[in-house]
Design a protein around this motif. Structure first.
Motif, PDB file in Angstrom:
ATOM      1  N   THR A 120      87.316 -18.073  -7.245  1.00 33.01           N
ATOM      2  CA  THR A 120      87.523 -18.338  -5.816  1.00 33.01           C
ATOM      3  C   THR A 120      86.381 -17.733  -5.019  1.00 33.01           C
ATOM      4  O   THR A 120      85.814 -18.379  -4.128  1.00 33.01           O
ATOM      5  CB  THR A 120      88.870 -17.742  -5.349  1.00 33.01           C
ATOM      6  OG1 THR A 120      89.951 -18.444  -5.976  1.00 33.01           O
ATOM      7  CG2 THR A 120      89.026 -17.857  -3.837  1.00 33.01           C
ATOM      8  N   LEU A 121      86.038 -16.495  -5.348  1.00 34.71           N
ATOM      9  CA  LEU A 121      84.953 -15.793  -4.655  1.00 34.71           C
ATOM     10  C   LEU A 121      83.629 -16.521  -4.813  1.00 34.71           C
ATOM     11  O   LEU A 121      82.864 -16.675  -3.847  1.00 34.71           O
ATOM     12  CB  LEU A 121      84.839 -14.374  -5.227  1.00 34.71           C
ATOM     13  CG  LEU A 121      83.795 -13.447  -4.601  1.00 34.71           C
ATOM     14  CD1 LEU A 121      84.296 -12.939  -3.256  1.00 34.71           C
ATOM     15  CD2 LEU A 121      83.505 -12.265  -5.526  1.00 34.71           C
ATOM     16  N   GLN A 122      83.345 -16.998  -6.025  1.00 30.51           N
ATOM     17  CA  GLN A 122      82.054 -17.621  -6.306  1.00 30.51           C
ATOM     18  C   GLN A 122      81.911 -19.021  -5.715  1.00 30.51           C
ATOM     19  O   GLN A 122      80.800 -19.540  -5.639  1.00 30.51           O
ATOM     20  CB  GLN A 122      81.841 -17.694  -7.820  1.00 30.51           C
ATOM     21  CG  GLN A 122      81.645 -16.345  -8.480  1.00 30.51           C
ATOM     22  CD  GLN A 122      81.645 -16.424  -9.995  1.00 30.51           C
ATOM     23  OE1 GLN A 122      82.435 -17.154 -10.594  1.00 30.51           O
ATOM     24  NE2 GLN A 122      80.764 -15.688 -10.631  1.00 30.51           N
ATOM     25  N   ASN A 123      83.019 -19.605  -5.303  1.00 31.23           N
ATOM     26  CA  ASN A 123      82.978 -20.987  -4.789  1.00 31.23           C
ATOM     27  C   ASN A 123      83.622 -21.103  -3.414  1.00 31.23           C
ATOM     28  O   ASN A 123      84.199 -22.138  -3.066  1.00 31.23           O
ATOM     29  CB  ASN A 123      83.700 -21.912  -5.773  1.00 31.23           C
ATOM     30  CG  ASN A 123      83.049 -21.958  -7.141  1.00 31.23           C
ATOM     31  OD1 ASN A 123      82.108 -22.707  -7.371  1.00 31.23           O
ATOM     32  ND2 ASN A 123      83.552 -21.143  -8.069  1.00 31.23           N
ATOM     33  N   LEU A 124      83.518 -20.070  -2.608  1.00 31.09           N
ATOM     34  CA  LEU A 124      84.179 -20.037  -1.304  1.00 31.09           C
ATOM     35  C   LEU A 124      83.789 -21.202  -0.401  1.00 31.09           C
ATOM     36  O   LEU A 124      84.627 -21.775   0.290  1.00 31.09           O
ATOM     37  CB  LEU A 124      83.866 -18.719  -0.584  1.00 31.09           C
ATOM     38  CG  LEU A 124      84.676 -17.483  -0.990  1.00 31.09           C
ATOM     39  CD1 LEU A 124      84.101 -16.261  -0.296  1.00 31.09           C
ATOM     40  CD2 LEU A 124      86.140 -17.655  -0.655  1.00 31.09           C
ATOM     41  N   GLU A 125      82.510 -21.544  -0.385  1.00 31.56           N
ATOM     42  CA  GLU A 125      82.017 -22.553   0.551  1.00 31.56           C
ATOM     43  C   GLU A 125      81.665 -23.872  -0.126  1.00 31.56           C
ATOM     44  O   GLU A 125      81.332 -24.847   0.545  1.00 31.56           O
ATOM     45  CB  GLU A 125      80.772 -22.015   1.279  1.00 31.56           C
ATOM     46  CG  GLU A 125      80.957 -20.665   1.959  1.00 31.56           C
ATOM     47  CD  GLU A 125      81.849 -20.735   3.196  1.00 31.56           C
ATOM     48  OE1 GLU A 125      82.139 -21.862   3.631  1.00 31.56           O
ATOM     49  OE2 GLU A 125      82.250 -19.684   3.707  1.00 31.56           O
ATOM     50  N   GLY A 126      81.708 -23.910  -1.441  1.00 30.36           N
ATOM     51  CA  GLY A 126      81.332 -25.109  -2.181  1.00 30.36           C
ATOM     52  C   GLY A 126      81.046 -24.742  -3.620  1.00 30.36           C
ATOM     53  O   GLY A 126      81.161 -23.568  -4.002  1.00 30.36           O
ATOM     54  N   PRO A 127      80.671 -25.718  -4.439  1.00 25.56           N
ATOM     55  CA  PRO A 127      80.403 -25.442  -5.859  1.00 25.56           C
ATOM     56  C   PRO A 127      79.304 -24.390  -6.036  1.00 25.56           C
ATOM     57  O   PRO A 127      78.141 -24.636  -5.720  1.00 25.56           O
ATOM     58  CB  PRO A 127      79.957 -26.808  -6.400  1.00 25.56           C
ATOM     59  CG  PRO A 127      80.536 -27.798  -5.445  1.00 25.56           C
ATOM     60  CD  PRO A 127      80.487 -27.135  -4.106  1.00 25.56           C
ATOM     61  N   GLY A 128      79.679 -23.212  -6.498  1.00 29.20           N
ATOM     62  CA  GLY A 128      78.706 -22.145  -6.713  1.00 29.20           C
ATOM     63  C   GLY A 128      78.185 -21.506  -5.452  1.00 29.20           C
ATOM     64  O   GLY A 128      77.276 -20.678  -5.501  1.00 29.20           O
ATOM     65  N   VAL A 129      78.764 -21.857  -4.305  1.00 30.78           N
ATOM     66  CA  VAL A 129      78.320 -21.293  -3.029  1.00 30.78           C
ATOM     67  C   VAL A 129      79.399 -20.329  -2.531  1.00 30.78           C
ATOM     68  O   VAL A 129      80.451 -20.741  -2.047  1.00 30.78           O
ATOM     69  CB  VAL A 129      78.079 -22.395  -1.971  1.00 30.78           C
ATOM     70  CG1 VAL A 129      77.552 -21.771  -0.675  1.00 30.78           C
ATOM     71  CG2 VAL A 129      77.111 -23.431  -2.490  1.00 30.78           C
ATOM     72  N   GLY A 130      79.149 -19.071  -2.703  1.00 28.26           N
ATOM     73  CA  GLY A 130      80.123 -18.059  -2.299  1.00 28.26           C
ATOM     74  C   GLY A 130      79.507 -16.689  -2.423  1.00 28.26           C
ATOM     75  O   GLY A 130      78.343 -16.487  -2.079  1.00 28.26           O
ATOM     76  N   CYS A 131      80.276 -15.752  -2.929  1.00 27.41           N
ATOM     77  CA  CYS A 131      79.781 -14.390  -3.116  1.00 27.41           C
ATOM     78  C   CYS A 131      79.688 -14.069  -4.598  1.00 27.41           C
ATOM     79  O   CYS A 131      80.537 -14.491  -5.388  1.00 27.41           O
ATOM     80  CB  CYS A 131      80.732 -13.393  -2.450  1.00 27.41           C
ATOM     81  SG  CYS A 131      80.664 -13.407  -0.638  1.00 27.41           S
TER      82      CYS A 131
END
Length: 319
Positions: A120-131
Motif C-alpha cells: 500500500t505504501l509503495q503504490n499510494l499514488e499509482g503503480p510503484g509511486v508512493g513511499c
C-alpha cells in the motif's frame, strides 16, 4: 381496511427498527487500526533542502537512506488507502498486486499484514509511486517477527546473555540460484506452463536506466523519474542492479512463485502479450528489484522506467 393497512405499516416499521441495515453488508469492514503495522518513523526528518529527508534505515555507508520528505505519509491517508486495498483484495492503484489482511496473531498473518502495509505504501499514488519501505521500520518489524518464530522453535545454546533477545538478527542466508531450466514445465495450477530461462530473459521488462548517474557524493544518484520539483528523484547509486543480477533474482523468484527474500509477495510471469500479462510481468520485475536484498530492501521503482512502461501498455488499451 384502513385499520389493517395501518397495523401493517406499524409492523414493518418495527421490523426495520428491530433489524437496522448493517453497512457491513455493503462493504467489507475497515481494518482495525490496532492491527496496522506502525511506520516507526515520521516525515520531514533532517531535510537536505532538495526535497529529501532522512529515512528510517541506514545504508551500507552507515548513513540514513534518503527518502522524499513527505514520507511516510499521513496516517489517516494511509489507513484510508489500506482499507480500500484490503476491501478490494488488491492494491487499487496497481491491481496486479494482491494482498490479504488476516486478523489472527500467527507469524504468517503478521507477515501478511506487513506485506499489505508495504505494498500500500509503495503504490499510494499509482503503480510503484508512493513511499519507499526505508521510510518505515517495516523491515525491522519483519525480522523481529521472524526471529520470534526462530527463537520459539530452535534450541538456544546457553550463554552469559541467554534469555536476552538480540537487538539485531543476523542476516539470512541467500538461497543458491535454482537449477537452469531450459524446458517449459507445467505450473502448479496446471493452467499454463512456466517460462523457460530464455523466455524470462527475453520478456523481462527493461530497467531503462543505468546506475551511478550524476552522483552527489553522499551515495545518491539521479533516478529515472523526476519529482514534483522537476528534478530527478535521488536513488542509491547502486540502483538499478546490473542486468545479470536482475535476471538472476527474477528467475529465482519466478521458480519459487514468490519473492524469495519476501515470501508473502506472490508473482506470476505469463508469456502472452495481453495487457494483463504485460502488467503482471512488470509487477514481477518491480517486486523483484524492491526486495533484492531482503523484505523491502532493494531498489526503488524510480530507479527504472517501469512506471512509464506501464502507462504505455495501458494507453494502448484505451487509445
Amino acid at each position: 381496511m384502513f385499520l389493517c393497512k395501518t397495523v401493517s405499516i406499524i409492523f414493518l416499521i418495527h421490523i426495520v427498527v428491530a433489524f437496522p441495515f448493517d453497512s457491513s453488508l455493503r462493504h467489507k469492514r475497515d481494518v482495525s487500526p490496532a492491527l496496522v503495522p506502525p511506520f516507526g518513523w515520521v516525515a520531514g526528518v533532517n531535510p537536505d533542502g532538495t526535497g529529501n529527508c532522512d529515512g528510517a534505515v541506514n545504508g551500507t555507508n552507515g548513513k540514513p537512506i534518503l527518502v522524499p520528505c513527505q514520507c511516510p505519509p499521513n496516517s489517516t491517508f494511509f489507513l484510508d488507502s489500506l482499507n480500500k486495498n484490503v476491501a478490494a483484495g488488491f492494491v487499487t492503484t496497481n491491481p496486479t498486486v494482491k494482498l490479504t489482511f488476516p486478523t489472527d496473531n500467527s507469524t504468517a498473518s503478521q507477515l501478511a499484514r506487513l506485506n499489505a502495509a508495504a505494498v500500500t505504501l509503495q503504490n499510494l499514488e499509482g503503480p510503484g509511486v508512493g513511499c519507499p519501505i526505508s521510510s518505515t521500520t517495516f523491515s525491522a518489524q519483519q525480522k523481529a517477527i521472524a526471529a520470534e518464530t526462530t527463537n520459539a522453535t530452535t534450541p538456544v545454546a546457553p550463554s552469559p546473555t541467554a534469555g536476552t533477545p538480540s537487538a539485531v538478527s543476523s542476516p539470512s542466508t541467500v538461497p543458491s540460484p535454482p537449477p537452469t531450466n531450459t524446458t517449459a514445465a507445467t505450473s502448479p495450477t496446471g493452467n499454463s506452463t512456466s517460462p523457460t530461462d530464455a523466455q524470462i530473459a527475453a520478456l523481462a521488462p527493461p530497467l531503462g536506466w543505468s546506475s551511478g548517474i550524476n552522483p552527489d557524493g553522499t551515495g545518491n544518484c539521479d533516478g529515472a523519474v523526476n519529482g514534483t520539483n522537476g528534478k530527478p528523484i535521488l536513488i542509491p547509486c547502486q540502483c538499478p542492479p546490473d542486468q545479470t543480477h536482475y535476471i538472476s533474482n527474477l528467475t529465482a523468484n519466478l521458480r519459487a512463485g514468490h519473492v524469495v527474500l519476501n515470501p508473502t509477495v506472490l508473482l506470476t510471469f505469463p508469456t502472452d502479450n495481453s495487457t494483463a500479462s504485460q502488467n503482471a510481468r512488470l509487477n514481477a520485475a518491480a517486486v523483484t528489484i524492491q526486495n533484492l536484498n531482503g523484505p523491502g530492501i532493494g531498489c526503488p521503482i524510480v530507479s527504472t522506467t517501469f512506471n512509464a512502461q506501464q502507462k504505455v501498455i495501458n494507453a494502448e488499451v484505451t487509445g
